[in-house]
Design an enzyme around this catalytic site. Sequence first.
Site, PDB file in Angstrom:
ATOM      1  N   MET A 171      51.347  37.887  66.921  1.00  0.00           N
ATOM      2  CA  MET A 171      50.019  38.321  67.312  1.00  0.00           C
ATOM      3  C   MET A 171      49.031  37.163  67.293  1.00  0.00           C
ATOM      4  O   MET A 171      48.154  37.074  68.163  1.00  0.00           O
ATOM      5  CB  MET A 171      49.534  39.450  66.389  1.00  0.00           C
ATOM      6  CG  MET A 171      48.233  40.095  66.857  1.00  0.00           C
ATOM      7  SD  MET A 171      48.377  40.908  68.474  1.00  0.00           S
ATOM      8  CE  MET A 171      48.994  42.515  67.969  1.00  0.00           C
ATOM      9  N   LYS A 191      48.212  44.937  24.704  1.00  0.00           N
ATOM     10  CA  LYS A 191      49.528  44.967  24.055  1.00  0.00           C
ATOM     11  C   LYS A 191      49.465  45.622  22.678  1.00  0.00           C
ATOM     12  O   LYS A 191      50.358  46.398  22.304  1.00  0.00           O
ATOM     13  CB  LYS A 191      50.079  43.544  23.934  1.00  0.00           C
ATOM     14  CG  LYS A 191      51.493  43.488  23.359  1.00  0.00           C
ATOM     15  CD  LYS A 191      52.059  42.074  23.420  1.00  0.00           C
ATOM     16  CE  LYS A 191      53.510  42.039  22.922  1.00  0.00           C
ATOM     17  NZ  LYS A 191      54.087  40.668  23.037  1.00  0.00           N
ATOM     18  N   PHE A 220      46.752  33.215  26.675  1.00  0.00           N
ATOM     19  CA  PHE A 220      47.875  33.028  27.583  1.00  0.00           C
ATOM     20  C   PHE A 220      48.103  34.296  28.402  1.00  0.00           C
ATOM     21  O   PHE A 220      48.163  35.394  27.878  1.00  0.00           O
ATOM     22  CB  PHE A 220      49.133  32.685  26.784  1.00  0.00           C
ATOM     23  CG  PHE A 220      50.373  32.552  27.632  1.00  0.00           C
ATOM     24  CD1 PHE A 220      50.501  31.506  28.538  1.00  0.00           C
ATOM     25  CD2 PHE A 220      51.393  33.478  27.536  1.00  0.00           C
ATOM     26  CE1 PHE A 220      51.630  31.383  29.325  1.00  0.00           C
ATOM     27  CE2 PHE A 220      52.543  33.362  28.318  1.00  0.00           C
ATOM     28  CZ  PHE A 220      52.654  32.308  29.217  1.00  0.00           C
ATOM     29  N   GLN A 221      48.195  34.127  29.709  1.00  0.00           N
ATOM     30  CA  GLN A 221      48.407  35.216  30.663  1.00  0.00           C
ATOM     31  C   GLN A 221      47.325  36.293  30.561  1.00  0.00           C
ATOM     32  O   GLN A 221      47.591  37.481  30.713  1.00  0.00           O
ATOM     33  CB  GLN A 221      49.801  35.833  30.504  1.00  0.00           C
ATOM     34  CG  GLN A 221      50.916  34.897  30.957  1.00  0.00           C
ATOM     35  CD  GLN A 221      52.258  35.563  31.123  1.00  0.00           C
ATOM     36  OE1 GLN A 221      52.553  36.568  30.466  1.00  0.00           O
ATOM     37  NE2 GLN A 221      53.090  35.017  31.994  1.00  0.00           N
ATOM     38  N   GLU A 262      55.892  41.438  41.976  1.00  0.00           N
ATOM     39  CA  GLU A 262      54.978  42.561  41.740  1.00  0.00           C
ATOM     40  C   GLU A 262      54.376  43.102  43.035  1.00  0.00           C
ATOM     41  O   GLU A 262      54.087  44.306  43.126  1.00  0.00           O
ATOM     42  CB  GLU A 262      53.856  42.146  40.782  1.00  0.00           C
ATOM     43  CG  GLU A 262      54.308  41.925  39.354  1.00  0.00           C
ATOM     44  CD  GLU A 262      54.790  40.518  39.066  1.00  0.00           C
ATOM     45  OE1 GLU A 262      55.135  40.227  37.900  1.00  0.00           O
ATOM     46  OE2 GLU A 262      54.829  39.702  40.031  1.00  0.00           O
TER      47      GLU A 262
END
Length: 627
Positions: A524, A208, A158-159, A96
């Site tokens: 760096m 959802k 969940f999630q 993602e």
Amino acid sequence: MTRPTPETLAHTARRARAAAEPAADVDQAAARTPASPATPAVRPTAPAQVSGAGSLVRSLEALGVDVVFGIPGGAILPAYDPLYDSSVRHILVRHEQGAGHAATGYAQATGKVGVCIATSGPGATNLVTPIADAYMDSVAMVAITGQVARASIGTDAFQEADIQGITLPITKHNFLVQTAEEIPQVLAEAFHLASTGRPGPVLVDIPKDVLQAPTTFTWPPTLDLPGYRPTLHPHGKQIREAARLMAAARRPVLYVGGGVLKAGATDGLRRLAELTGIPVVTTLMALGAFPDSHQQHLGMPGMHGTVAANYGLQKADLIVALGARFDDRVTGKLDSFAPDATVVHADIDPAEIGKNRHADVPIVGDARHVIDELIAAVTVERSAGRGTDLGDWWTQLDDLRNRYPLGYEEPADGTLSPQYVIKRLGEIVGSDAIFVAGVGQHQMWASQFISYEKPYTWLNSGGLGTMGYAVPAAMGAKVGKPDTVVWAVDGDGCFQMTNQELATCALEGIPVKIAVINNGNLGMVRQWQTLFYDERYSNTELGTHKHRIPDFVKLAEALGCVGLRCENAADVDKTIAAAMEINDAPVVIDFVVGKDAMVWPMVAAGTSNDEIMFARGVRPVFDEDDI
């Protein structure tokens, strides 16, 4: 729970600015983006019975979205079914974070709104870094996330993650959609907010069950954004005062930031500079806004800017800041920055004016309108015979440019010079290409040794400094500009964070080219360890030299790309040329360079720009009166 409005979310800084900012109409919004309007021509549609997911996809189509970057998952899965039949192209990324940076690169290259999609929980939280990156660099992006069903919100389902709360400080605005009926309005508002005023990321979180619910889709919706009214046209009195100061100044500087690019104001900037003869400095985010080769361009200011650019700002009696925010990497120690300068500060975001440096003449407005009106006002001043001879000022600046040009020393151990690689890359590829950089030494060398002659040809992570930005952002830029050559200049550290998106590029037919500046270290960080930590190199060696782990050529081939390697200066040109001949697959070049090269000039963090070092142990010598 109700959908938040700009008023209810005004307790965070820039969200408050979003609420107090603009309410531009459609053709005003179109002026914000050079490549395409913020809102496409409205095509009314007949009511249609669809699911919430169908309404989401149809809204994207009506908004003119041609591509989205994302990964499906449980909560967002209902949206993927109508997307299967849509005209909107979906590019399946491998992480993602890649989707978010790709959306950013697409937006920066095209001027359109970039769109990314993720599922709930970890899918959404993986977008946090690119959302923060887009927020810091004012990039128009809409992130669409799935959420658990409304009845499960707050139960640690969940999630489940409160992505709206998590991203509250790093979005221009965000929405939690409550009903399927409001999806078209929310999407239209999200795109309008993202692309108007000061651009920025907007998050749309959709449960959802809302995606699954039946609804009636109609277009266009009515926007309801009370209080959102960006000021595009500056106040005439402030413009006249700025023009008066510009006519009277003896040591003026135009300090140009990324806002000039966001506003599509580069042609006006050149006219203003040439009309006044004032020196120009362009920040890291503004490279390409004014041609590097132009005689009035002093280069980039700040921590790794040119001696002339830093001297010009420090000794200026007038700074005209256009779409810039007086970032700490530009100003150095703030209380020592430009001590004798009167400041004219023009910005679309009123909260930036006076935030870091007091503005004697504050100008709120879109940079394109500000510059156009300054040109008119300065013309009036000059026609009245008011103006200052800047000859002495230019004599000082030209002397510094001649004595302290950008350059580098060849490595004493005979290894390949990274600066040479990047310089030749820019010369061979040319100024029509888009260059995308990661973060670190290679980013600074790419800003210094490639000549940016045209706008929108330099993309990088400026404000957040996100390692891993380059590969997915280059992918997004190439999708948006398929006929343009796109090169990512990446470090071996940055490259290992998001190189899996090369598999996406290979499978989707996105032939980006990647130059990995492989110095075997986090370069760096190692430079700072050399300078400030007594050469105690704690955890900066990556093993890409000593063990060739990973072997970047083999890795490229495993990801469906062409892999090349170059280890000496004699092979640089032919290796770049070989990569330029390949246009049907992504190409990765492993440039194995020396580990000890450093970025110069340098202003150490927390010190004054007066303490700029031209090279290690070499401080520029100014006129005695100027020390």
